[in-house]
Design an enzyme around this catalytic site. Structure first.
Site, short mmCIF file in Angstrom:
data_model
loop_
_atom_site.label_atom_id
_atom_site.label_comp_id
_atom_site.label_asym_id
_atom_site.label_seq_id
_atom_site.Cartn_x
_atom_site.Cartn_y
_atom_site.Cartn_z
CD GLU A 162 -3.00 1.16 2.18
OE1 GLU A 162 -3.96 1.93 2.04
OE2 GLU A 162 -2.91 0.34 3.12
CD GLU A 168 -2.63 7.20 7.39
OE1 GLU A 168 -2.78 5.98 7.64
OE2 GLU A 168 -3.51 7.90 6.85
CG ASP A 195 -6.50 4.35 0.33
OD1 ASP A 195 -7.14 5.40 0.09
OD2 ASP A 195 -6.71 3.64 1.32
CB THR A 196 -8.91 7.32 -4.01
OG1 THR A 196 -9.89 6.93 -3.03
CG2 THR A 196 -9.02 6.42 -5.23
CG HIS A 198 -3.12 6.72 1.67
ND1 HIS A 198 -2.87 7.27 2.91
CD2 HIS A 198 -3.68 5.51 1.91
CE1 HIS A 198 -3.27 6.44 3.86
NE2 HIS A 198 -3.76 5.36 3.28
CG HIS A 221 -8.29 0.30 0.30
ND1 HIS A 221 -7.70 0.31 1.55
CD2 HIS A 221 -8.80 -0.96 0.15
CE1 HIS A 221 -7.84 -0.88 2.12
NE2 HIS A 221 -8.50 -1.67 1.29
CD GLU A 256 -8.86 1.72 4.42
OE1 GLU A 256 -8.25 0.99 5.21
OE2 GLU A 256 -8.29 2.53 3.67
#
Length: 301
Positions: A162, A168, A195-196, A198, A221, A256
């Site tokens: 990821e 993060e 992940d959109t 992030h 995600h 998510e």
């Protein structure tokens, strides 16, 4: 390697169980009932429960068979603890991580789960009060994931690396970094996870990043810039959908969202206020179903 049976091949829509909860442990059968009724194809679960709650072979088989009964595919996510960290300078932390993952992957195989996503190369939440060695940690992660990928290949479980935002994580912040990372590992079962949420922080152009990932993209995600369900914020969903069509993405697209303050999840995700006015289960269900309909319409997949 396969995500879905041939007769249901193609991108499938899912949601993470933790949208409805404040803790990382839950009755997964309850959420299988829920997401199936809402029209989703996929339920994503947390692997923490496979160590602490669902601990027997019989329990894992029961979850697998219940998912089949509900017509669902299961995917899995995990954020390793600092004590089990594949990029650590501490050999004991690496050993514990290897032991955990090599125990986990056969369990996922037994459950018919073929994708495990998250910041698997490091730990989460990251401690930014210390001086993190990005290059050294990256090199250790590559070396250890090369070894772990052999078990992943044997179990037919893809490890999704990821890409996290700068607040993060520090090893993989952009798709470009992830491309170099997975190419260096060189395994068919180590792929990129985008992940959109992030991406909105780190990528100049989200659609271009998806196209660059191409067939390296193993998991996705979906969430708005403030963690709401898709369609309730400002992200360029039509462009994202076009990019997914351009690369013929065949994996899972899992929402998510995190909208509730409180509990372990609210604390670790940093949700300091309730994100929606109505947190009743009925309202959350309604928003999830609406987001699913929105994505299917806008993505055209």
């Amino acid at each position: 390697m396969r995500y879905f049976k041939e007769e249901v091949a193609g991108m499938k829509y899912g949601i993470y169980f933790a949208y409805w909860t404040k803790e990382w442990f839950a009755d997964y059968k309850k959420y299988m009932d829920k997401v199936s009724a809402l029209g989703f194809d996929v339920l994503e679960i947390s692997c923490a429960a496979l160590r602490d709650v669902y601990t027997t072979k019989e329990q894992l088989i029961e979850l697998r068979e219940y998912a089949k009964e509900k017509g669902l595919v299961l995917t899995a996510g995990y954020g390793p603890t600092k004590a089990e960290n594949l990029c650590s300078e501490d050999p004991e932390a690496v050993r514990r991580a290897m032991t955990f993952f090599k125990d986990l992957l056969p369990k996922l195989q037994l459950m018919d789960i073929h994708i495990l996503g998250g910041g698997l190369y490091s730990y989460w939440p990251v401690d930014f009060t210390i001086n993190n060695d990005k290059q050294g940690d990256r090199a250790r992660a590559v070396r250890n994931l090369r070894e772990l990928s052999k078990t992943a290949e044997e179990c037919d479980v893809v490890l999704g690396m990821e890409v996290l935002n700068r607040y993060e994580g520090y090893i993989l912040n952009t798709c470009e970094e992830a491309i170099d990372f997975v190419d260096e590992i060189g395994s068919s079962h180590v792929k990129i996870m985008l992940d959109t949420f992030h991406m909105n922080i780190e990528e100049t152009n989200m659609a271009d990043a998806i196209r660059k990932a191409g067939d390296r993209l193993g998991h996705l995600h979906l969430g708005e810039q403030n963690r709401l369900v898709p369609g309730k914020g400002s992200l360029p969903w039509a462009e994202i959908g076009q990019a997914l069509r351009d690369i013929n993405y065949q994996g899972a697209a899992v929402m998510e969202p995190f909208v509730m303050q409180g509990g372990t999840i609210g604390s670790e995700i940093k949700v300091w206020r309730d994100m929606v006015p109505d947190l009743s289960e009925e309202a959350l269900d309604r928003d999830a179903k609406g987001a699913l309909e929105f994505c299917r319409h806008v993505f055209g997949i």
